[in-house]
Enzyme design. Structure first.
Site, PDB file in Angstrom:
ATOM      1  N   GLY A  82     -34.061  27.547  14.016  1.00  0.00           N
ATOM      2  CA  GLY A  82     -34.198  28.461  12.873  1.00  0.00           C
ATOM      3  C   GLY A  82     -34.860  27.807  11.672  1.00  0.00           C
ATOM      4  N   GLY A  84     -38.234  27.369  11.289  1.00  0.00           N
ATOM      5  CA  GLY A  84     -39.629  27.758  11.077  1.00  0.00           C
ATOM      6  C   GLY A  84     -40.595  26.816  11.763  1.00  0.00           C
ATOM      7  N   GLY A  86     -40.790  26.382  15.055  1.00  0.00           N
ATOM      8  CA  GLY A  86     -41.107  26.808  16.422  1.00  0.00           C
ATOM      9  C   GLY A  86     -40.153  26.301  17.492  1.00  0.00           C
ATOM     10  CB  SER A  87     -36.548  25.352  17.512  1.00  0.00           C
ATOM     11  OG  SER A  87     -35.947  26.547  17.096  1.00  0.00           O
ATOM     12  CB  SER A  88     -37.089  30.198  19.783  1.00  0.00           C
ATOM     13  OG  SER A  88     -38.074  30.750  18.967  1.00  0.00           O
ATOM     14  CB  ALA A  89     -42.377  28.878  20.422  1.00  0.00           C
ATOM     15  CB  ALA A  90     -40.736  23.918  21.375  1.00  0.00           C
ATOM     16  CG  ASP A 130     -44.105  30.852  16.500  1.00  0.00           C
ATOM     17  OD1 ASP A 130     -45.084  30.911  15.736  1.00  0.00           O
ATOM     18  OD2 ASP A 130     -42.938  31.006  16.112  1.00  0.00           O
TER      19      ASP A 130
HETATM   20  C1  MEV Z   1     -42.573  33.018  13.300  1.00  0.00           C
HETATM   21  O1  MEV Z   1     -42.795  31.621  13.524  1.00  0.00           O
HETATM   22  C2  MEV Z   1     -43.869  33.688  13.006  1.00  0.00           C
HETATM   23  C3  MEV Z   1     -43.778  35.198  12.759  1.00  0.00           C
HETATM   24  O2  MEV Z   1     -45.101  35.630  12.432  1.00  0.00           O
HETATM   25  C4  MEV Z   1     -43.239  35.952  13.955  1.00  0.00           C
HETATM   26  C5  MEV Z   1     -44.207  35.959  15.123  1.00  0.00           C
HETATM   27  O3  MEV Z   1     -45.417  35.733  14.939  1.00  0.00           O
HETATM   28  O4  MEV Z   1     -43.748  36.275  16.232  1.00  0.00           O
HETATM   29  C6  MEV Z   1     -42.884  35.522  11.556  1.00  0.00           C
END
Ligand code: MEV
Length: 309
Positions: A82, A84, A86-90, A130
């Site tokens: 949480g 910002g 990109g932890s969930s994407a990684a 992400d």
């Molecule tokens: C989140 O890292 C980025 C956002 O633009 C959401 C997304 O692109 O899926 C807020």
């Protein structure tokens, strides 16, 4: 046994607007997540069952990849959740890489596509920036149509995104993490609701897209003063869209004397801000004095990497 590592990211321009299909630019950073998949008698993730709510991205990745298993998955991440970054994407990309490697290896474009589906599914609404940045690494520019450096195109309903590789010069960013974990889904939904009822919102989203294009050009020209000014403008618009946070404003004010520009990165509502600077120690000190946690990040890192043993 299959292992895959994938990087976190910071968005330099265009978060939230990119969900509507506007341009955005992100770079991979030197904080990574590793996923390992071992054959086992039953499914588990870090020793807990697959349906544990904490691991919904991994469970979705298992379902999306069609892996039969059972596998014992081990996830290790240096990226704060949480934040910002990109932890969930990684986590999603690393898990998909390890899952595919354990049965039927996949090309990056397939991983990027499945990872986007997983994020979209879990968050309710998302863009592919992400997950594509974590898959490809380096810098990724989202555009509305195909251009030089084209990687892949991804689509959801009416919306589509053309993902591109960009070479960007080395830049020094300091991330200031508020320690406030903000879920992306509700923030994305908040911006959608605002834009649905207010034409001003849609105008701001379009302006952020324009700032991304100008910012990408300014980065190419290494015009750091222009890049910083555009980051500041992007930040004002993100605040106007309602995804800022008073702690982010405090950090941004604290780093102003030592940076070219600063803005939130990712979904906002807490999470993190980034500052472009050639005085990283002073910026990091200012963030910590204001109560945050500072990370000096190296940009333009490698994307996902798999190993099978
Ligand atoms: C989140 O890292 C980025 C956002 O633009 C959401 C997304 O692109 O899926 C807020």
């Amino acid at each position: 046994m299959a292992v895959c590592s994938a990087p976190g990211k910071i968005i330099l321009f265009g978060e939230h607007a990119v969900v509507f299909g506007e341009p955005a630019l992100a770079v991979a950073i030197d904080l990574r997540t590793t996923a390992r998949a071992d054959s086992a008698k039953q499914w588990s993730i870090n020793g807990v069952p697959l349906h544990d709510p904490h691991y919904k991205y991994v469970r979705n990745a298992v379902e999306r990849s069609g892996t039969v298993g059972p596998l014992s998955m081990t996830i290790r991440s240096a990226i704060p959740e949480g934040s910002g970054m990109g932890s969930s994407a990684a986590v999603t990309v690393a898990a998909l890489g390890a899952l595919h490697e354990s049965s039927h290896p996949a090309e990056p474009d397939l991983i990027a596509s499945e990872a986007f589906d997983v994020e979209h599914n879990v968050q309710g609404r998302a863009s592919p920036i992400d997950t594509s940045t974590s898959t490809h690494g380096h810098a990724v520019l989202v555009l509305k149509k195909r251009s030089s450096g084209f990687l892949w195109r991804l689509q959801k309903g009416e919306r589509q995104w053309f993902l591109h590789h960009r070479d960007v010069p080395p830049m020094t960013f300091v991330v200031g993490h508020t320690g406030i974990e903000a879920a992306t889904g509700p923030l994305v939904e908040k911006v959608r609701a605002f834009c649905d009822k207010d034409a001003e919102g849609r105008k701001m989203v379009a302006e952020i897209g324009q700032i991304t294009l100008e910012g990408t050009e300014a980065i190419r020209e290494k015009d750091w003063v222009a890049v910083g000014g555009l980051m500041d403008r992007n930040q004002k618009l993100l605040n106007a869209l309602g995804v800022g946070h008073e702690k982010l404003d405090q950090f941004i004010a604290a780093v102003r004397p030592f940076s070219y520009g600063a803005k939130l990165t990712g979904a906002g509502g807490g999470g993190s801000m980034i500052a472009l600077t050639d005085r990283p120690d002073e910026v990091a000190r200012a963030i910590e004095t204001a109560g945050g946690r500072a990370f000096k990040v190296l940009t333009g890192q490698r994307g996902m990497e798999v190993a099978c043993q």
